[in-house]
Design a protein around this motif. Structure first.
Motif, mmCIF file in Angstrom:
data_model
loop_
_atom_site.group_PDB
_atom_site.id
_atom_site.type_symbol
_atom_site.label_atom_id
_atom_site.label_comp_id
_atom_site.label_asym_id
_atom_site.label_seq_id
_atom_site.Cartn_x
_atom_site.Cartn_y
_atom_site.Cartn_z
ATOM 1 N N VAL A 85 0.884 -1.335 -0.101
ATOM 2 C CA VAL A 85 0.070 -0.115 -0.113
ATOM 3 C C VAL A 85 0.848 1.189 0.195
ATOM 4 C CG1 VAL A 85 -1.978 -1.191 1.277
ATOM 5 C CG2 VAL A 85 -0.227 0.130 2.655
ATOM 6 N N HIS A 86 0.488 2.417 -0.447
ATOM 7 C CA HIS A 86 1.011 3.349 -0.357
ATOM 8 C C HIS A 86 1.506 4.161 0.891
ATOM 9 C CE1 HIS A 86 0.223 4.579 -4.498
ATOM 10 N NE2 HIS A 86 -0.921 4.435 -4.505
ATOM 11 N N PRO A 87 2.541 4.522 1.208
ATOM 12 C CA PRO A 87 3.148 5.010 2.423
ATOM 13 C C PRO A 87 2.303 5.789 3.187
ATOM 14 C CG PRO A 87 4.876 5.715 0.499
ATOM 15 C CD PRO A 87 3.714 5.054 0.113
ATOM 16 N N PRO A 88 2.045 5.533 4.463
ATOM 17 C CA PRO A 88 0.869 6.215 5.149
ATOM 18 C C PRO A 88 1.310 7.618 5.504
ATOM 19 C CG PRO A 88 1.979 4.723 6.517
ATOM 20 C CD PRO A 88 2.494 4.329 5.167
ATOM 21 N N SER A 89 0.511 8.687 6.002
ATOM 22 C CA SER A 89 0.726 9.814 6.347
ATOM 23 C C SER A 89 0.981 9.780 7.790
ATOM 24 C CB SER A 89 -0.242 10.973 6.161
ATOM 25 O OG SER A 89 -1.672 10.415 6.933
ATOM 26 N N ASP A 90 1.423 10.948 8.316
ATOM 27 C CA ASP A 90 1.822 11.009 9.894
ATOM 28 C C ASP A 90 0.278 10.559 10.702
ATOM 29 O OD1 ASP A 90 4.144 11.530 9.304
ATOM 30 O OD2 ASP A 90 4.244 13.772 9.565
ATOM 31 N N THR A 91 -0.818 11.113 10.028
ATOM 32 C CA THR A 91 -2.027 11.015 10.589
ATOM 33 C C THR A 91 -2.417 9.387 10.774
ATOM 34 O OG1 THR A 91 -2.814 13.329 9.842
ATOM 35 C CG2 THR A 91 -4.469 11.712 10.592
ATOM 36 N N THR A 92 -2.275 8.829 9.410
ATOM 37 C CA THR A 92 -2.559 7.409 9.543
ATOM 38 C C THR A 92 -1.650 6.774 10.574
ATOM 39 O OG1 THR A 92 -3.327 7.780 7.293
ATOM 40 C CG2 THR A 92 -2.755 5.644 8.058
ATOM 41 N N CYS A 93 -0.336 7.213 10.429
ATOM 42 C CA CYS A 93 0.332 6.219 11.453
ATOM 43 C C CYS A 93 0.000 6.254 12.833
ATOM 44 C CB CYS A 93 2.153 6.755 11.279
ATOM 45 S SG CYS A 93 2.761 6.494 9.789
ATOM 46 N N HIS A 94 -0.466 7.646 13.190
ATOM 47 C CA HIS A 94 -0.957 7.909 14.520
ATOM 48 C C HIS A 94 -2.242 7.037 15.002
ATOM 49 C CE1 HIS A 94 -1.917 10.259 18.180
ATOM 50 N NE2 HIS A 94 -3.188 10.420 17.662
ATOM 51 N N MET A 95 -2.938 6.965 13.823
ATOM 52 C CA MET A 95 -4.281 6.066 13.860
ATOM 53 C C MET A 95 -3.767 4.574 14.145
ATOM 54 S SD MET A 95 -7.531 6.283 11.236
ATOM 55 C CE MET A 95 -7.969 7.860 11.420
ATOM 56 N N VAL A 96 -2.786 4.168 13.439
ATOM 57 C CA VAL A 96 -2.216 2.698 13.624
ATOM 58 C C VAL A 96 -1.957 2.694 15.027
ATOM 59 C CG1 VAL A 96 -0.588 1.065 12.979
ATOM 60 C CG2 VAL A 96 -1.565 2.367 11.171
ATOM 61 N N ARG A 97 -1.355 3.416 15.478
ATOM 62 C CA ARG A 97 -0.791 2.943 16.928
ATOM 63 C C ARG A 97 -2.009 3.356 17.988
ATOM 64 N NH1 ARG A 97 3.683 5.986 15.184
ATOM 65 N NH2 ARG A 97 2.759 7.987 15.241
ATOM 66 N N ALA A 98 -2.854 4.155 17.593
ATOM 67 C CA ALA A 98 -4.244 4.349 18.384
ATOM 68 C C ALA A 98 -4.930 2.987 18.369
ATOM 69 C CB ALA A 98 -5.101 5.359 18.017
ATOM 70 N N LEU A 99 -5.241 2.513 17.501
ATOM 71 C CA LEU A 99 -5.742 0.936 17.132
ATOM 72 C C LEU A 99 -4.986 -0.016 17.912
ATOM 73 C CD1 LEU A 99 -6.605 0.916 13.353
ATOM 74 C CD2 LEU A 99 -8.248 0.955 15.093
ATOM 75 N N MET A 100 -3.627 0.134 17.982
ATOM 76 C CA MET A 100 -2.921 -1.146 18.585
ATOM 77 C C MET A 100 -3.100 -0.912 20.190
ATOM 78 S SD MET A 100 0.593 -1.040 16.632
ATOM 79 C CE MET A 100 1.114 -2.650 17.317
ATOM 80 N N ARG A 101 -3.192 0.506 20.468
ATOM 81 C CA ARG A 101 -3.416 0.755 22.068
ATOM 82 C C ARG A 101 -4.710 0.271 22.493
ATOM 83 N NH1 ARG A 101 -2.648 6.078 21.380
ATOM 84 N NH2 ARG A 101 -0.390 5.920 21.239
ATOM 85 N N TYR A 102 -5.659 0.749 21.776
ATOM 86 C CA TYR A 102 -7.071 0.345 22.254
ATOM 87 C C TYR A 102 -7.564 -0.977 22.109
ATOM 88 C CZ TYR A 102 -7.140 5.208 23.071
ATOM 89 O OH TYR A 102 -6.953 6.549 23.525
ATOM 90 N N SER A 103 -6.999 -1.896 21.263
ATOM 91 C CA SER A 103 -7.335 -3.165 20.911
ATOM 92 C C SER A 103 -6.918 -4.234 22.299
ATOM 93 C CB SER A 103 -6.421 -3.676 19.929
ATOM 94 O OG SER A 103 -5.208 -3.848 19.965
ATOM 95 N N ARG A 104 -6.336 -3.619 23.440
ATOM 96 C CA ARG A 104 -5.738 -4.262 24.652
ATOM 97 C C ARG A 104 -6.833 -4.603 25.732
ATOM 98 N NH1 ARG A 104 -0.717 -5.397 25.911
ATOM 99 N NH2 ARG A 104 0.259 -5.924 24.078
#
Length: 104
Positions: A85-104
């Protein structure tokens, strides 16, 4: 001198996995359905960004990155290149970390 004392210490790794895990790519792409018409443009942008963030979070989890602190921008962009996939923006990277944080 014991043999264990002569062995060099392994370098610290970012992943918590014992050994590198190969990323399993899907055999066939999932059939896409069209998005509903009539929504504001911002809705479509956010929707696609969430889908991309979910794909990247799954790829990182499959590769052994389990904590948001391990998922730096360059790690996430490397996973994006790996899954095609295309390289993600800073906003998308932040969203990835948020998904990983809240899945616990």
């Amino acid at each position: 001198m014991p043999a264990a004392a002569l062995k060099p210490k392994p370098l610290p790794v970012q992943s918590t996995a014992k050994r590198p895990v190969l990323l399993e790519l899907p055999c066939a792409p999932v059939e896409k359905s069209p998005l509903p018409p009539g929504r504001p443009r911002e809705w479509y942008i956010t929707h696609n960004r969430r889908l991309k963030a979910m794909r990247l979070a799954i790829a990182l989890l499959d590769s052994g990155v389990y904590h948001p602190s391990q998922a730096r921008d360059d790690t996430i962009r490397g996973a994006a290149e790996l899954i095609g996939v295309h390289p993600p923006s800073d906003t998308t990277c932040h969203m990835v970390r948020a998904l990983m944080r809240y899945s616990r």
